[in-house]
Design an enzyme around this catalytic site. Structure first.
Site, PDB file in Angstrom:
ATOM      1  N   ASP A   1       0.850  -1.188   0.000  1.00  0.00           N
ATOM      2  CA  ASP A   1       0.000   0.000   0.000  1.00  0.00           C
ATOM      3  C   ASP A   1       0.894   1.249   0.000  1.00  0.00           C
ATOM      4  O   ASP A   1       2.117   1.141   0.054  1.00  0.00           O
ATOM      5  CB  ASP A   1      -0.943  -0.029   1.213  1.00  0.00           C
ATOM      6  CG  ASP A   1      -2.243   0.740   0.960  1.00  0.00           C
ATOM      7  OD1 ASP A   1      -2.233   1.711   0.175  1.00  0.00           O
ATOM      8  OD2 ASP A   1      -3.266   0.387   1.567  1.00  0.00           O
TER       9      ASP A   1
ATOM     10  N   ASP B   1      -6.189   3.107  -6.863  1.00  0.00           N
ATOM     11  CA  ASP B   1      -7.113   3.290  -5.750  1.00  0.00           C
ATOM     12  C   ASP B   1      -7.609   4.741  -5.759  1.00  0.00           C
ATOM     13  O   ASP B   1      -6.972   5.614  -6.350  1.00  0.00           O
ATOM     14  CB  ASP B   1      -6.319   3.005  -4.456  1.00  0.00           C
ATOM     15  CG  ASP B   1      -7.220   2.734  -3.276  1.00  0.00           C
ATOM     16  OD1 ASP B   1      -8.413   2.501  -3.480  1.00  0.00           O
ATOM     17  OD2 ASP B   1      -6.708   2.754  -2.148  1.00  0.00           O
TER      18      ASP B   1
ATOM     19  N   GLU C   1     -12.173   7.807  -7.691  1.00  0.00           N
ATOM     20  CA  GLU C   1     -13.609   8.082  -7.965  1.00  0.00           C
ATOM     21  C   GLU C   1     -13.842   9.465  -8.555  1.00  0.00           C
ATOM     22  O   GLU C   1     -14.790   9.608  -9.325  1.00  0.00           O
ATOM     23  CB  GLU C   1     -14.412   7.909  -6.682  1.00  0.00           C
ATOM     24  CG  GLU C   1     -14.464   6.482  -6.201  1.00  0.00           C
ATOM     25  CD  GLU C   1     -13.182   6.039  -5.501  1.00  0.00           C
ATOM     26  OE1 GLU C   1     -12.498   6.888  -4.911  1.00  0.00           O
ATOM     27  OE2 GLU C   1     -12.863   4.850  -5.575  1.00  0.00           O
TER      28      GLU C   1
END
Ligand SMILES: *[C@@H]1O[C@H](CO)[C@@H](O)[C@H](O)[C@H]1NC(C)=O
Ligand SMILES: CC(=O)N[C@H]1CO[C@H](CO)[C@@H](O)[C@@H]1O
Length: 536
Positions: free
Chosen positions: A348, A473, A476
């Protein structure tokens, strides 16, 4: 060749009162309030001339007064037909700005695929710029037929399956087509309704009783328990029609904020309401008849996803907080000691240098190239997470500087929207805040130059770290603390700041959909957990 023809399907009374049957049916067609249905009351209902209060329910007025009327004869277009519609009564409205004149157009594609558009013929409205694979000419022998009411009659339409007469779509009640509120209801063949991805459900099959409403809008919304939309936007559904396995699917090709409702009319008919707050009605129907056929037919139009590599189907290990290359090494060792199979290791964004994309931390992750070699030698593939928002540092951070040179970042749609407290030197880019300790800008992936820039950055990054896959990630796009005093992770000691959206028709639409009422909806604005709508 069988032509789709306009047929008169309904002879409803143009004036006068509705029959009792129609009236009770109508009462189920709910009048939606921006604040949610908890506020329903006779007084609230009276605020909307398109709504009416009957027996304790606030519902849409009947189609003959609240909807549209067919205005003229249908015209053959060579690829289907079109017919003009006009608003029956201009005084009946939800939020005003009703489009007075519309066109209803049927466009034939493959014999299993028909498109229906309802649009403003005079003022062009937003249409999703996604290239679709459509045939050069209509295929013969369509499996479908489309019917619309006749000249002078209240507008209704239906889509039918020719082989057995199944009615796949049958508009119910009035069509509403306003600048920022579009609503269409349809009776369904059965309650075996599936689809509308990225919603929270306890079963794949949708529920009609009690009435259920879900928002559809891409923003940073993780999985929850109440009816909510997570991250993505998939206005596509499938209905199993009958006991013979016939099924069809429908795409509402529109990318504005939406919601859909499933409920039963008072006669028990399963019914679907589609609402969107911009664009046009653009429906694609696929006739299968098998669910598997539908997948092939739909993906033939929108494109297939990339074939996943074989290893990506294997066992993955991922977390936030390995903290260092040694943290990953320790996790890998524990997997081996415990005999737990592993094919993929994901890191991550704590591997990054101050959470800047395309970098790695020179202290705790300084030997990251060695770590990746070790994992590869151990037959483990490596996935790295990237969050596309980039820190604003055009002087010392080359990916942002190259992005600026290629003009890839999202801008305010009008320079007057640039907030007075926006970071200096950011021109009319929209500035937000996510994980890094400084503010960010957001790549505009609808621009071709962004794809070129992004691909080049990935190549340069791959020269430094031989990753096998990227996990994109937060695209949006996610933004933290929009409209609030400050983001939850804002650095201590810095003056509070957040991206605050201007008050205008885009950021404060009259019907922001139920998404402002679900999840961690602190600002109660459509931009909650994402960036402002006043972008370009
Ligand atoms: C990383 O650091 C955090 C905070 O100190 C700690 O809670 C976490 O356990 C560490 N992770 C690992 C894998 O040691
Ligand atoms: C933080 C917040 O305001 N959350 C609310 C979002 O909306 C739901 C549904 O109305 C409320 O239950 C939450 O309290």
């Amino acid at each position: 060749m069988v032509r789709v023809v306009a047929q008169v399907i309904l002879a409803v009374a143009l004036t006068g009162s509705l029959s009792l049957g129609q009236q009770t049916k109508l009462q189920a067609i709910e009048c939606p309030f921006p604040e949610g249905q908890d506020v329903a009351s006779e007084a609230k209902c009276a605020e909307y001339t398109a709504c009416e209060w009957t027996d304790g329910r606030c519902h849409m007025v009947s189609n003959d007064v609240g909807g549209y009327v067919v205005d003229g004869e249908a015209q053959d277009t060579g690829r289907g037909f079109k017919v003009n519609l006009k608003k029956a009564d201009a005084s009946k409205t939800m939020f005003g700005a009703d489009v007075a004149d519309l066109v209803f157009e049927v466009i034939q594609h493959e014999n299993y695929h028909v498109q229906i558009k309802i649009y403003d013929p005079v003022n062009a409205r937003y249409e999703v710029p996604l290239p679709l694979n459509l045939p050069a000419e209509a295929e013969a022998d369509p499996l479908y037929s489309v019917s619309v009411s006749g000249n002078g009659e209240p507008f209704h339409f239906s889509v039918n399956r020719n082989t057995n007469g199944n009615t796949l779509f049958r508009s119910e009640g009035p069509l509403t087509f306003e600048d920022q509120f579009i609503q269409l209801h349809t009776g369904l063949m059965s309650s075996y309704l599936y689809g509308f991805g990225e919603n929270t459900h306890t079963s794949f099959r949708q529920v009609f009783e009690p009435r259920t409403t879900f928002p559809i809008f891409a923003r940073d919304q993780p999985v929850g328990t109440e009816p909510m939309n997570e991250y993505g936007h998939h206005p596509y559904y499938m209905v199993m029609e009958d006991d013979f396995g016939n099924s069809h699917s429908v795409l509402l090709h529109n990318s504005n904020a939406m919601e859909y409702s499933t409920f039963l009319l008072d006669d028990g008919t399963p019914t679907l309401t589609l609402r969107t707050i911009g664009g046009i009605i653009d429906l694609h129907f696929f006739l299968g008849p098998d669910p598997e056929d539908l997948n092939l037919q739909y993906t033939n139009m929108v494109g297939t996803p990339a074939m996943p590599t074989y290893w990506s189907l294997g066992f993955h290990l991922s977390r936030w907080g390995y903290n260092s290359t040694d943290g990953v090494r320790a996790a890998r060792e524990r997997m081996k000691v415990m005999g737990i199979p592993q094919d993929v290791q994901t890191c991550d964004i704590d591997y990054m240098d101050r959470q800047r994309d395309f970098t790695y931390d020179p202290v705790n992750w300084g030997d990251m190239p060695d770590l990746i070699n070790e994992l590869h030698n151990d037959n483990i593939k490596v996935t790295l997470i990237l969050d596309p928002a980039l820190v604003i540092d055009f002087d010392y951070y080359a990916p942002a500087a190259r992005g600026k040179d290629s003009d890839v970042f999202i801008k305010w749609s009008d320079p007057s929207f640039v907030p007075s407290d926006q970071e200096a030197g950011t021109d009319d880019y929209m500035v937000g805040y996510v994980w890094p300790d400084t503010k960010t800008i957001f790549p505009d992936f609808l621009k071709p130059e962004t794809a070129t820039w992004w691909t080049n950055e990935l190549k340069l990054f791959h020269d430094a770290l031989q990753y096998d896959a990227i996990w994109i990630d937060m695209n949006e796009p996610a933004n933290f603390g929009t409209n609030l005093d400050k983001p939850w992770n804002w650095p201590e000691g810095k003056d509070p700041w957040s991206l605050k959206c201007p008050e205008n028709k885009w950021d404060s639409p009259p019907y922001p959909t139920m998404m402002i009422r679900v999840g961690d909806n602190q600002s109660k604005k459509i931009s909650d957990h994402t960036i402002c709508m006043s972008g370009n």
